[in-house]
Each structure stands twice: as structure tokens, then as C-alpha cells.
Design a protein around this motif. Structure first.
Motif, short mmCIF file in Angstrom:
data_model
loop_
_atom_site.label_atom_id
_atom_site.label_comp_id
_atom_site.label_asym_id
_atom_site.label_seq_id
_atom_site.Cartn_x
_atom_site.Cartn_y
_atom_site.Cartn_z
N PHE A 1 0.88 -1.16 0.00
CA PHE A 1 0.00 0.00 0.00
C PHE A 1 0.92 1.21 0.00
N SER A 2 1.08 1.84 -1.14
CA SER A 2 1.99 2.97 -1.25
C SER A 2 1.27 4.20 -1.77
N TYR A 3 1.77 5.37 -1.36
CA TYR A 3 1.22 6.65 -1.77
C TYR A 3 -0.25 6.78 -1.38
N ASN A 4 -0.55 6.37 -0.17
CA ASN A 4 -1.90 6.51 0.37
C ASN A 4 -1.86 7.56 1.48
N ASP A 5 -2.96 7.71 2.17
CA ASP A 5 -3.08 8.74 3.19
C ASP A 5 -3.59 8.11 4.48
N PHE A 6 -2.80 7.23 5.07
CA PHE A 6 -3.26 6.48 6.24
C PHE A 6 -3.20 7.27 7.53
N LYS A 7 -2.19 8.05 7.76
CA LYS A 7 -1.93 8.77 8.99
C LYS A 7 -1.69 7.85 10.17
N LYS A 8 -2.58 6.88 10.40
CA LYS A 8 -2.48 6.02 11.57
C LYS A 8 -2.81 4.58 11.19
N ILE A 9 -2.04 3.65 11.74
CA ILE A 9 -2.33 2.23 11.58
C ILE A 9 -2.79 1.73 12.95
N SER A 10 -4.01 1.24 13.01
CA SER A 10 -4.61 0.81 14.28
C SER A 10 -4.15 -0.58 14.68
N ASN A 11 -4.36 -0.89 15.95
CA ASN A 11 -4.06 -2.22 16.47
C ASN A 11 -4.75 -3.30 15.64
N TYR A 12 -4.04 -4.37 15.39
CA TYR A 12 -4.56 -5.57 14.71
C TYR A 12 -5.07 -5.30 13.30
N SER A 13 -4.58 -4.29 12.64
CA SER A 13 -5.02 -3.99 11.27
C SER A 13 -4.73 -5.11 10.29
N PHE A 14 -3.70 -5.89 10.55
CA PHE A 14 -3.29 -6.95 9.63
C PHE A 14 -3.42 -8.32 10.28
N ARG A 15 -4.32 -8.44 11.21
CA ARG A 15 -4.51 -9.64 12.03
C ARG A 15 -4.61 -10.91 11.20
N ASN A 16 -3.75 -11.87 11.53
CA ASN A 16 -3.78 -13.22 10.97
C ASN A 16 -3.55 -13.33 9.46
N LEU A 17 -2.98 -12.32 8.87
CA LEU A 17 -2.68 -12.42 7.44
C LEU A 17 -1.43 -13.27 7.24
N GLN A 18 -1.44 -14.04 6.20
CA GLN A 18 -0.29 -14.84 5.82
C GLN A 18 0.43 -14.07 4.72
#
Length: 181
Positions: free
Chosen positions: A73-90
Motif C-alpha cells: 500500500f503505497s502513496y496513500n493517506d493512512f496517517k495512523k495504523i490501528s491495532n490488529y489492522s493486519f490480524r492473521n494475514l499470511q
């Protein structure tokens, strides 16, 4: 195994690949999805998100048995990544470059047990306050071109196999004595 059975299995796996790619394109219009083999998907999204930290489609892929070689995910406007945003991804490689990220919550990367490369360069991070205990397979961490000012003791404690740590072009004024242990 008979040749007919092998052909049926091959057709079934190709169908699953096709469905996964179709789901990706329906959900993310500016993303590139590519199948590397029958169970690995590469997802790259540029300028797709604005202030979004949840990725439900990726959780759906995980639940139907897909894994990723790379998520970008590049050149986006996230500002903040919350807890468990990518939970259980392989996923083995996660690239979040040029996303204007200012804050990453402590448990944001929990559950990424297969992650080997994490690229967070060219964001707006001022501190490294992450729980690395669940990403013990991390081999490469890129934090170049951020605004990191201080590296606290035990920041990288759980990263026992970390081979590459990139911290150039930051504003590091202090590295505590046990920061790199």
C-alpha cells in the motif's frame, strides 16, 4: 493418481485463483492483483485509500486459504495504523511506503507471524513503539526517511533474526544503551 483427476484438481485451483483475483478487482479499483501460484497472491495498491486502516478484503482472503507473497500500500493517506489492522494475514512482505503514516499503534502488526520484510520508509513516524513479539520472523525492517528522534531500550528485543535494519535520513538524537539488543 489418474491423469483425469490431476486435470480436475488443476482446473479447480485455477478457478480459485480466478475468483480471488476477481474479488480483489471488485474491492479495490486502483489495485493490481496477481497470482504467483495456486495459493499466493500479490496485492499492490497505490493512491487507493484515504484515512483507512482496516483491510477487510485481506481478512476474507485469509479465511478462504490464500496467502500473500507481498502486500503493498503505497502513496496513500493512512496517517495512523490501528491495532490488529493486519490480524492473521499470511504475508511475507508488507510494504507501506509513502503513506504519510504518523502513528502506528503498539499492536498494529500482531498476527503477522510469517512476515519477513516490513518496509515503512518515507512516512512521518517520530517514534518506534511497536510490539515485535508476534513477528519474530522479521529479517528486514526499513524505517528510512521518517522523523524518528529516539530509539528506546529493547525496541528490537524480539527480532532475533533481524539481519537488516535501515534508519537513514531520520532525526535520531538519542539511542539508549540497550536499544539494539
Amino acid at each position: 493418481m489418474s491423469r483425469i483427476l490431476l486435470i480436475k484438481i488443476y482446473i479447480f485451483l485455477k478457478l480459485i485463483q480466478s475468483i480471488a483475483t476477481s474479488l480483489c478487482f471488485m474491492e479495490y479499483t486502483k489495485c493490481i492483483c496477481s497470482n504467483l501460484n495456486t495459493s499466493k497472491i500479490r496485492l499492490e495498491c497505490f493512491n487507493e485509500f484515504s484515512n483507512n486502516t482496516k483491510f477487510p478484503l485481506l481478512e476474507n482472503f485469509y479465511s478462504i486459504g490464500f496467502s500473500y507473497s507481498k502486500i503493498q500500500f503505497s502513496y496513500n493517506d493512512f496517517k495512523k495504523i490501528s491495532n490488529y489492522s493486519f490480524r492473521n494475514l499470511q504475508v511475507t512482505r508488507l510494504d507501506l511506503t509513502y503513506d504519510k503514516i504518523e502513528d502506528i499503534e503498539f499492536n498494529a502488526f500482531n498476527g503477522l507471524s510469517n512476515l519477513e520484510i516490513l518496509n515503512l520508509n518515507n512516512n512521518r513516524l517520530k517514534k518506534i513503539s511497536l510490539n515485535f513479539s508476534s513477528i519474530k520472523n522479521l529479517n528486514e525492517l526499513n524505517l528510512n526517511h521518517n522523523y524518528i528522534q529516539k530509539i528506546k531500550n529493547n525496541t528490537f528485543y524480539y527480532l532475533n533474526i533481524l539481519s537488516y535494519l535501515y534508519l537513514t535520513n531520520n532525526s535520531i538524537g538519542e539511542i539508549e544503551p540497550d536499544a539494539l539488543k
